[in-house]
Design an enzyme around this catalytic site. Structure first.
Site, short mmCIF file in Angstrom:
data_model
loop_
_atom_site.label_atom_id
_atom_site.label_comp_id
_atom_site.label_asym_id
_atom_site.label_seq_id
_atom_site.Cartn_x
_atom_site.Cartn_y
_atom_site.Cartn_z
N SER A 22 0.86 -1.18 0.00
CA SER A 22 0.00 0.00 0.00
C SER A 22 0.90 1.24 0.00
O SER A 22 1.87 1.32 0.77
CB SER A 22 -0.88 -0.02 1.26
N ALA A 24 2.89 2.13 -2.39
CA ALA A 24 4.10 1.98 -3.21
C ALA A 24 4.00 2.75 -4.52
O ALA A 24 5.02 3.13 -5.11
CB ALA A 24 4.37 0.50 -3.48
N LYS A 26 1.19 1.86 -6.97
CA LYS A 26 0.46 1.04 -7.96
C LYS A 26 -0.62 1.86 -8.68
O LYS A 26 -0.66 1.90 -9.90
CB LYS A 26 -0.19 -0.18 -7.29
N SER A 27 -1.49 2.50 -7.90
CA SER A 27 -2.61 3.26 -8.50
C SER A 27 -2.10 4.44 -9.30
O SER A 27 -2.63 4.73 -10.38
CB SER A 27 -3.55 3.77 -7.42
N SER A 94 -2.06 -7.82 -3.91
CA SER A 94 -1.86 -9.23 -4.30
C SER A 94 -0.58 -9.78 -3.66
O SER A 94 0.41 -10.05 -4.34
CB SER A 94 -1.84 -9.40 -5.83
N1 PPS Z 1 -5.21 -4.94 6.39
C1 PPS Z 1 -4.95 -4.29 5.24
N2 PPS Z 1 -3.85 -4.61 4.50
C2 PPS Z 1 -3.61 -3.96 3.35
N3 PPS Z 1 -4.40 -2.98 2.83
C3 PPS Z 1 -5.51 -2.65 3.53
C4 PPS Z 1 -5.82 -3.28 4.75
N4 PPS Z 1 -6.98 -2.72 5.22
C5 PPS Z 1 -7.37 -1.81 4.33
N5 PPS Z 1 -6.49 -1.75 3.30
C6 PPS Z 1 -6.68 -0.90 2.11
O1 PPS Z 1 -7.08 -1.79 1.08
C7 PPS Z 1 -6.26 -1.66 -0.06
C8 PPS Z 1 -5.69 -3.00 -0.51
O2 PPS Z 1 -6.65 -3.72 -1.18
P1 PPS Z 1 -6.24 -4.78 -2.26
O3 PPS Z 1 -7.50 -5.28 -2.82
O4 PPS Z 1 -5.25 -4.20 -3.20
O5 PPS Z 1 -5.52 -5.91 -1.38
S1 PPS Z 1 -5.28 -7.45 -1.73
O6 PPS Z 1 -4.70 -7.51 -3.10
O7 PPS Z 1 -6.56 -8.16 -1.69
O8 PPS Z 1 -4.34 -7.94 -0.70
C9 PPS Z 1 -5.10 -0.77 0.30
O9 PPS Z 1 -5.08 0.15 -0.75
P2 PPS Z 1 -3.76 0.59 -1.54
O10 PPS Z 1 -3.15 1.60 -0.65
O11 PPS Z 1 -4.30 1.20 -2.80
O12 PPS Z 1 -2.89 -0.59 -1.82
C10 PPS Z 1 -5.47 -0.15 1.64
O13 PPS Z 1 -5.90 1.16 1.43
N1 ADP Z 2 7.91 7.27 -8.64
C1 ADP Z 2 6.70 7.22 -8.12
N2 ADP Z 2 5.76 6.38 -8.65
C2 ADP Z 2 4.53 6.30 -8.11
N3 ADP Z 2 4.10 7.03 -7.04
C3 ADP Z 2 4.99 7.88 -6.48
C4 ADP Z 2 6.32 8.00 -6.99
N4 ADP Z 2 6.98 8.91 -6.24
C5 ADP Z 2 6.11 9.33 -5.31
N5 ADP Z 2 4.90 8.73 -5.44
C6 ADP Z 2 3.73 9.00 -4.58
O1 ADP Z 2 3.47 7.84 -3.79
C7 ADP Z 2 2.07 7.73 -3.55
C8 ADP Z 2 1.61 6.37 -4.02
O2 ADP Z 2 0.24 6.21 -3.73
P1 ADP Z 2 -0.67 5.19 -4.52
O3 ADP Z 2 -0.43 5.29 -5.98
O4 ADP Z 2 -2.07 5.36 -4.03
O5 ADP Z 2 -0.09 3.78 -4.03
P2 ADP Z 2 -0.76 2.35 -4.01
O6 ADP Z 2 -1.80 2.31 -5.10
O7 ADP Z 2 0.37 1.39 -4.27
O8 ADP Z 2 -1.36 2.17 -2.65
C9 ADP Z 2 1.38 8.86 -4.31
O9 ADP Z 2 1.14 9.92 -3.42
C10 ADP Z 2 2.44 9.24 -5.36
O10 ADP Z 2 2.33 10.59 -5.74
#
Ligand code: PPS
Ligand code: ADP
EC number: 2.7.1.25
Length: 180
Positions: A22, A24, A26-27, A94
């Site tokens: 989370s 990193a 990805k979105s 994932s």
């Molecule tokens: N326990 C826990 N662990 C990880 N993440 C959590 C958890 N609870 C809520 N969230 C929020 O849910 C987003 C991750 O959902 P995903 O569907 O990508 O997860 S998974 O692939 O099913 O493991 C993740 O979003 P991203 O930040 O976009 O990765 C979090 O915002």
């Molecule tokens: N090189 C980069 N690539 C992607 N995101 C970056 C990078 N450098 C900084 N960021 C910042 O890191 C954050 C990543 O958030 P997000 O894309 O929501 O992550 P995830 O989907 O993996 O949870 C954003 O605020 C984005 O602007």
């Protein structure tokens, strides 16, 4: 009478699977790639973890079983879209290597993208304020803090988002897709 055999075949679309912690990136990267592909007239669809969990996977939690179900559901939809020539961008933590491998192996054309930033960086970014809560013990089974993340051993693309810009990441993705 339909003449299916004479219709041009739609090529199989590529599935680009973004995995990582989370926060990193990805979105951010999948969204940037989606916008760029659309601007170029490429049929592309984005399956983003958050949107999937609000719709397709509503009600699922974060146990291993629920995460695997979520990932397999995303894989199922991605496969259907790809079959019709759509480039599918998947953004989901994932975290389990076996499940990712199984789902990715089901696509004729797949690209595994490891969106990688160290835990201290994503904790500092704390895009959604979740790491603070997870570290305080307020969220159980939080990936990277109290739940595992199994990094890909041999990803097609490894993007260190703490070392490169979003633009550089996007350029690498476009190159990998033959769109540079
Ligand atoms: N326990 C826990 N662990 C990880 N993440 C959590 C958890 N609870 C809520 N969230 C929020 O849910 C987003 C991750 O959902 P995903 O569907 O990508 O997860 S998974 O692939 O099913 O493991 C993740 O979003 P991203 O930040 O976009 O990765 C979090 O915002
Ligand atoms: N090189 C980069 N690539 C992607 N995101 C970056 C990078 N450098 C900084 N960021 C910042 O890191 C954050 C990543 O958030 P997000 O894309 O929501 O992550 P995830 O989907 O993996 O949870 C954003 O605020 C984005 O602007």
């Amino acid at each position: 009478m339909t003449q299916t055999a004479e219709r041009p075949q739609v090529g199989t679309g590529q599935v680009v699977w973004f995995t990582g912690l989370s926060g990193a990136g990805k979105s951010t990267l999948a969204g940037a790639l989606h916008a760029e592909l659309q601007a170029r007239g490429v049929a592309a669809e984005l399956l983003d973890g958050d949107a999937v969990r609000e719709n397709l996977s509503r009600g699922l939690g974060f146990s291993r079983e629920d995460r695997d179900t979520n990932v397999r559901r995303i894989g199922f939809v991605a496969g259907l879209l790809a079959k019709h020539g759509v480039t599918v961008l998947v953004s989901a933590i994932s975290p389990y290597a076996d499940t990712r491998r199984e789902v990715l192996a089901s696509f004729p054309r797949a690209l595994e993208v490891f969106v990688d930033a160290p835990l201290d960086v994503v904790t500092q970014r704390d895009v959604k304020g979740l790491y603070l809560k997870a570290i305080a013990g307020e969220i159980a089974h939080f990936t990277g803090v109290s739940d595992p993340y199994e990094a890909p051993e041999n990803p097609d693309l490894h993007l260190r988002t703490d070392r490169i810009s979003v633009r550089q990441g996007l350029d690498e993705l476009l190159r990998a897709l033959g769109e540079a």
